[in-house]
Design a protein around this motif. Sequence first.
Motif, PDB file in Angstrom:
ATOM      1  N   LEU A 102      26.157  42.340  44.859  1.00 60.79           N
ATOM      2  CA  LEU A 102      27.377  41.710  44.350  1.00 60.79           C
ATOM      3  C   LEU A 102      27.020  40.518  43.476  1.00 60.79           C
ATOM      4  O   LEU A 102      26.301  39.611  43.909  1.00 60.79           O
ATOM      5  CB  LEU A 102      28.267  41.262  45.507  1.00 60.79           C
ATOM      6  CG  LEU A 102      29.680  40.814  45.120  1.00 60.79           C
ATOM      7  CD1 LEU A 102      30.522  42.017  44.674  1.00 60.79           C
ATOM      8  CD2 LEU A 102      30.363  40.110  46.296  1.00 60.79           C
ATOM      9  N   ALA A 103      27.511  40.516  42.249  1.00 54.34           N
ATOM     10  CA  ALA A 103      27.244  39.426  41.300  1.00 54.34           C
ATOM     11  C   ALA A 103      28.511  38.591  41.109  1.00 54.34           C
ATOM     12  O   ALA A 103      29.594  39.128  40.870  1.00 54.34           O
ATOM     13  CB  ALA A 103      26.786  39.985  39.956  1.00 54.34           C
ATOM     14  N   THR A 104      28.342  37.285  41.237  1.00 51.35           N
ATOM     15  CA  THR A 104      29.442  36.332  41.055  1.00 51.35           C
ATOM     16  C   THR A 104      29.022  35.264  40.058  1.00 51.35           C
ATOM     17  O   THR A 104      27.865  35.213  39.637  1.00 51.35           O
ATOM     18  CB  THR A 104      29.801  35.666  42.397  1.00 51.35           C
ATOM     19  OG1 THR A 104      28.608  35.046  42.942  1.00 51.35           O
ATOM     20  CG2 THR A 104      30.331  36.677  43.400  1.00 51.35           C
ATOM     21  N   PRO A 108      37.344  34.583  41.633  1.00 53.83           N
ATOM     22  CA  PRO A 108      37.338  35.750  42.529  1.00 53.83           C
ATOM     23  C   PRO A 108      36.839  37.040  41.894  1.00 53.83           C
ATOM     24  O   PRO A 108      36.782  38.068  42.587  1.00 53.83           O
ATOM     25  CB  PRO A 108      38.811  35.889  42.913  1.00 53.83           C
ATOM     26  CG  PRO A 108      39.554  35.352  41.737  1.00 53.83           C
ATOM     27  CD  PRO A 108      38.708  34.221  41.206  1.00 53.83           C
ATOM     28  N   TYR A 109      36.453  37.008  40.627  1.00 52.56           N
ATOM     29  CA  TYR A 109      36.021  38.234  39.966  1.00 52.56           C
ATOM     30  C   TYR A 109      34.522  38.444  40.156  1.00 52.56           C
ATOM     31  O   TYR A 109      33.737  37.504  40.073  1.00 52.56           O
ATOM     32  CB  TYR A 109      36.396  38.194  38.479  1.00 52.56           C
ATOM     33  CG  TYR A 109      37.890  38.212  38.280  1.00 52.56           C
ATOM     34  CD1 TYR A 109      38.595  39.415  38.275  1.00 52.56           C
ATOM     35  CD2 TYR A 109      38.604  37.022  38.144  1.00 52.56           C
ATOM     36  CE1 TYR A 109      39.969  39.424  38.123  1.00 52.56           C
ATOM     37  CE2 TYR A 109      39.979  37.026  38.000  1.00 52.56           C
ATOM     38  CZ  TYR A 109      40.673  38.240  37.998  1.00 52.56           C
ATOM     39  OH  TYR A 109      42.025  38.252  37.863  1.00 52.56           O
ATOM     40  N   ALA A 110      34.162  39.708  40.404  1.00 53.02           N
ATOM     41  CA  ALA A 110      32.768  40.022  40.727  1.00 53.02           C
ATOM     42  C   ALA A 110      32.462  41.452  40.313  1.00 53.02           C
ATOM     43  O   ALA A 110      33.367  42.249  40.056  1.00 53.02           O
ATOM     44  CB  ALA A 110      32.519  39.838  42.217  1.00 53.02           C
ATOM     45  N   MET A 148      38.007  40.115  44.032  1.00 54.09           N
ATOM     46  CA  MET A 148      37.777  40.095  45.467  1.00 54.09           C
ATOM     47  C   MET A 148      38.928  39.373  46.154  1.00 54.09           C
ATOM     48  O   MET A 148      39.264  38.233  45.806  1.00 54.09           O
ATOM     49  CB  MET A 148      36.457  39.404  45.780  1.00 54.09           C
ATOM     50  CG  MET A 148      35.237  40.152  45.264  1.00 54.09           C
ATOM     51  SD  MET A 148      34.884  41.639  46.208  1.00 54.09           S
ATOM     52  CE  MET A 148      34.338  40.926  47.754  1.00 54.09           C
ATOM     53  N   VAL A 149      39.554  40.050  47.119  1.00 53.61           N
ATOM     54  CA  VAL A 149      40.700  39.489  47.824  1.00 53.61           C
ATOM     55  C   VAL A 149      40.502  39.656  49.320  1.00 53.61           C
ATOM     56  O   VAL A 149      39.805  40.575  49.777  1.00 53.61           O
ATOM     57  CB  VAL A 149      42.022  40.162  47.387  1.00 53.61           C
ATOM     58  CG1 VAL A 149      42.279  39.936  45.908  1.00 53.61           C
ATOM     59  CG2 VAL A 149      42.010  41.650  47.696  1.00 53.61           C
ATOM     60  N   LYS A 199      38.097  42.844  50.270  1.00 58.04           N
ATOM     61  CA  LYS A 199      37.977  44.110  49.538  1.00 58.04           C
ATOM     62  C   LYS A 199      38.005  43.802  48.049  1.00 58.04           C
ATOM     63  O   LYS A 199      38.352  42.691  47.636  1.00 58.04           O
ATOM     64  CB  LYS A 199      39.109  45.070  49.907  1.00 58.04           C
ATOM     65  CG  LYS A 199      40.479  44.647  49.410  1.00 58.04           C
ATOM     66  CD  LYS A 199      41.523  45.700  49.740  1.00 58.04           C
ATOM     67  CE  LYS A 199      42.890  45.313  49.171  1.00 58.04           C
ATOM     68  NZ  LYS A 199      43.913  46.351  49.446  1.00 58.04           N
ATOM     69  N   MET A 200      37.623  44.790  47.251  1.00 53.34           N
ATOM     70  CA  MET A 200      37.616  44.623  45.805  1.00 53.34           C
ATOM     71  C   MET A 200      38.770  45.411  45.199  1.00 53.34           C
ATOM     72  O   MET A 200      38.860  46.634  45.380  1.00 53.34           O
ATOM     73  CB  MET A 200      36.287  45.094  45.198  1.00 53.34           C
ATOM     74  CG  MET A 200      36.244  45.003  43.686  1.00 53.34           C
ATOM     75  SD  MET A 200      34.654  45.498  42.968  1.00 53.34           S
ATOM     76  CE  MET A 200      33.681  44.008  43.276  1.00 53.34           C
TER      77      MET A 200
END
Length: 274
Positions: A125-127, A175-177, A210-211, A245-246
């Motif tokens: 997972l990249a953030t 929150p974006y990944a 991602m939430v 979850k995505m």
Amino acid sequence: FLLVWGLVLLCLCRSYTLRSSVSWVVSSNDVDVEDADLSEEVAPALLVDGAGLWKANVLGDRLETPGLGEQVEPESGEAAQLSSRLFSYPVEKVKKSGGGSSPPPHQETARTARYIAHYSNWGHLATISTQDKIRGVPFGNIFSVSDGPLDNSTGVIYFYVTPMDNTVTDLKSNPYASLTFSEAEGDFCRQMVYDPEDPRCARLTLTGKMVEVAPEELAFAKEAMFSRHPVMAKWPVGHKWFFMKMDLIQVWLQDWIGGVSIIPLEDYFKATPF
């Protein structure tokens, strides 16, 4: 000298086998291990020989084990009591990723994407980092994932995370990944002698928001994660684990030579990995 060490290693390999398990030591003699909340102590995987448990005591950060060539005596009553207060999750409890099925034909891109998403047990997972020295720079981390129990694929990727993780801190800011899987996780690419960077060894990147999982979805998220990663059910409660979850924005796939596929979300969710 090298020959001597080789013989020592050979002897060790013949004497012990590594059990695929993760265990914690429960500090109280009166604890019901099935219902226990864990403390922060973590015991290592156990080495077992034909006679019984290889003695291993966790004392702070120090591990005591028998020396080379030392014979392990049968367990005393006290040692057996300690052994009974270890609870382990053998890998055999979870079916092998991939379920024995073969990947779909590479032309079936949506199905291939669902296949990889479903049978992958972990991903990268990249953030966008919030750490001081790399603020604003991409940061990658490994996470265990699941899109549902092995017999029920949804295409929605679930996570079990802790606020103590740098990645979760990043997600609170942005929150974006992007989550990347590789078919090299399974046996297919090894059997075909494909390097992980070979386009025929498929790789999938899911990008989205991602939430936190809503209350009405928590039961399924828990089943999805714990059925694939049963040890998670006994992780230390003090780390305040929760489910995420995505929500997908894009599905990117490379599974053959000659370009990549951007798979429409409708096609992705209509497809089946089975």
